[in-house]
Design a protein around this motif. Sequence first.
Motif, PDB file in Angstrom:
ATOM      1  N   ALA A 325      19.107   7.792  -2.707  1.00  0.00           N
ATOM      2  CA  ALA A 325      19.299   6.371  -2.984  1.00  0.00           C
ATOM      3  C   ALA A 325      18.115   5.574  -2.454  1.00  0.00           C
ATOM      4  O   ALA A 325      17.683   5.765  -1.316  1.00  0.00           O
ATOM      5  N   SER A 326      17.575   4.695  -3.305  1.00  0.00           N
ATOM      6  CA  SER A 326      16.440   3.882  -2.885  1.00  0.00           C
ATOM      7  C   SER A 326      16.214   2.763  -3.900  1.00  0.00           C
ATOM      8  O   SER A 326      16.434   2.945  -5.096  1.00  0.00           O
ATOM      9  N   ALA A 327      15.737   1.611  -3.404  1.00  0.00           N
ATOM     10  CA  ALA A 327      15.347   0.516  -4.288  1.00  0.00           C
ATOM     11  C   ALA A 327      13.907   0.658  -4.757  1.00  0.00           C
ATOM     12  O   ALA A 327      13.410  -0.191  -5.502  1.00  0.00           O
ATOM     13  N   ASP A 328      13.243   1.723  -4.334  1.00  0.00           N
ATOM     14  CA  ASP A 328      11.849   1.973  -4.706  1.00  0.00           C
ATOM     15  C   ASP A 328      11.807   3.074  -5.769  1.00  0.00           C
ATOM     16  O   ASP A 328      12.190   4.217  -5.488  1.00  0.00           O
ATOM     17  N   PRO A 329      11.344   2.799  -6.997  1.00  0.00           N
ATOM     18  CA  PRO A 329      11.325   3.836  -8.033  1.00  0.00           C
ATOM     19  C   PRO A 329      10.430   5.015  -7.685  1.00  0.00           C
ATOM     20  O   PRO A 329      10.627   6.116  -8.194  1.00  0.00           O
ATOM     21  N   TRP A 330       9.457   4.801  -6.793  1.00  0.00           N
ATOM     22  CA  TRP A 330       8.568   5.901  -6.416  1.00  0.00           C
ATOM     23  C   TRP A 330       9.276   6.929  -5.541  1.00  0.00           C
ATOM     24  O   TRP A 330       8.795   8.063  -5.388  1.00  0.00           O
ATOM     25  N   SER A 331      10.405   6.552  -4.962  1.00  0.00           N
ATOM     26  CA  SER A 331      11.184   7.529  -4.212  1.00  0.00           C
ATOM     27  C   SER A 331      11.672   8.643  -5.124  1.00  0.00           C
ATOM     28  O   SER A 331      11.691   9.816  -4.739  1.00  0.00           O
ATOM     29  N   ALA A 332      12.074   8.280  -6.360  1.00  0.00           N
ATOM     30  CA  ALA A 332      12.495   9.300  -7.323  1.00  0.00           C
ATOM     31  C   ALA A 332      11.324  10.185  -7.721  1.00  0.00           C
ATOM     32  O   ALA A 332      11.465  11.400  -7.880  1.00  0.00           O
TER      33      ALA A 332
END
Length: 690
Positions: A325-332
């Motif tokens: 879970a993250s609000a940062d797309p780069w985490s995915a």
Amino acid sequence: MRTLRSILWSAALVSTLVAGAETAACAADTAYDVLVFSKTAGFRHDSIAVGVQALRDLGAANDFTVTATEDAAVFTAGNLAQYEAVVFLNTTGDVLDDTQQTAFEAYIRGGGGYVGVHAAADTEYAWPFYGELVGAWFASHPAIQQATIKVEDRAHAATAGLGQTWVRTDEWYNYQTNPRSTAHVLASLDESSYTGGGMGADHPHTWCKTVGSGRSFYTGSGHTQAAYAEAGFRALLLGGIRYAARRVDADCRPETGYSTLYNGSTTGWSQAGPGGFTSTDATLSSYDGMGLFWYSAQQFTDYSLKLDWRLAGDDNSGVFIGFPASADPWSAVNNGYEIQIDATDSVDRTTGAVYGFQSADVAARDAALNPPGSWNTFEITVAGERLQVFLNGVKVNDFTNTDPARSLAGYVGLQNHGTGDDVSFRNIRIKPAGVDRTVQAESFNSAAGVSPYTKAGAHNGQTLGYVDPGDWAAYAGLDLTGVTRFKARVVSGGPGGTIQIRAGSATGAVLGSVAVPNTGGWTTFADVSTQLSGVPVGVQTLYLTFTGTGGGLFDVDDFTVARAPGSGAITGPGWTCLDVSGAGTADGTKIQLWTCNGSAAQQWSPVGQTWRVLGKCLDVAGGGTADGTKVQLWTCNGSGAQNWTPQTDGSLRNPQSGRCLDAAGGATADGTQAQIWTCSGGAAQRWNLP
């Protein structure tokens, strides 16, 4: 994801696609030939003539020629070979003799196409192959009237242009059986919208399937003359013909048990990063970016994820899995894996690739891929750290994660890559894998009172020991969707007691409880099991709480949360399916491994301790007990040779022989013989029940 396009589609093609996706797709078809057969030996529809003319008109506009006939003598191997598809247009009764039937069956099984219209289901009742081909036979019908059709699949070429519902007038058939277990249902009838429906809440009306190497499409519409003037019905027929003739691809494997993540409602979804998706007509359409629209309501472990997607032209997107879970797309990007959607990029980052890690099987991908402007379907399966990608029902990638910093378990999401990269998604659905989840009991996340205990004979060398009344252990991250059973391997030389199964907390509602006896000593293991009820869906923390009298009640070696077996495919080594050779029904027919194809030869049903398919049972040849005894199809007779019990390690054990169902030599190739062998818990003996 990618930063540079390697190939640009021509401006002419893109402009054509923008002008109309279906027109462009049809215009790209190579010319082909269709045989329209309308012989009747029963009721004759007065719409046949206008139906033939409508098909001729469709052919003239869409690059196929129509030969119309009522002469069954054309059903010879040589003559049928010139046609890509055969349409049975309101045929009735027995219309082919034995020789003609043989030729037509060979044509279909060898890769030919079949389209059945309306009374095609009122045809050849005494011919089993035809029943398999059409999907279901006619039973009855009420008077002609208006009804509402529920469109379940809007990616197939036949139904892509329709809305979620379609109101029209026709003669609505009831069928003798429900075809959903052997065919992919594209549309069904809402029986509350008319009178005389006889199939209840699940009333399939239009479907597709594969039979051998051939393709089949059927619709119950087409009784009236007026139907053939309707634009929607003509488009339905055209899409069905194009599918049967292999001018467009689709996933027509049977599909049951999926839960909707998106079909118009964005509840549970969140946007990370810039841009996003609009939601109109149950369709997500991207804008701007680079961002990620992710399903934040739940994370997933073992599952099958299906979704339909469409690119406008040379565009870029992808499906991300296994990220936190993250609000940062780069985490995915940095923690998960992307299954790419972009047919023009380099091989490790093209449609079907695990972006940057493993190319798709490009030849298989190209053969299954529909062009820009058309819909495609992905199935993404996750089993532990194994990821497989299917495009329109064809496997195009098989990847195993070996990076300890990443995992395939996690959240799923859709990429909006950037301005000008236009992608749409529809009908996003997920199903937990039919794999029972076994957990080593000593591998708890938190606990009170208990601790691991090293013990000979225990799986993984340890048990959960020192169990006293009031103690508990918690296990996080278990997907309990569809779970109905609990089974534990226990050992006790003490007083025994009870395991209570709870979710959420150590004081949560009891989902089930199972008594643990004195097993005869602290080295004598036994299995105990119970049914569960009120099990919450999704990923949960499972709690085991312990009750009893005295101290040192018992040890728990491992436990399994399981789903009740249903009807469907039994998958095994290499994600292949347990299959009846050639769909034969004779006693002694070989049981083998084969690429999963959704055919009737792979649809198994549990009845007691037996597994049944094509009306017969999974059987140990001659009731044998030796390693290597072949497993076969045989008339159900209630003998011990036909009894099978699921084990916690995923094996199917034949109690009479004490041996397990096994893939010969541990092979996974099509045609591998099923046999019995000493139970080992190895990969050759792990079977995923439906």
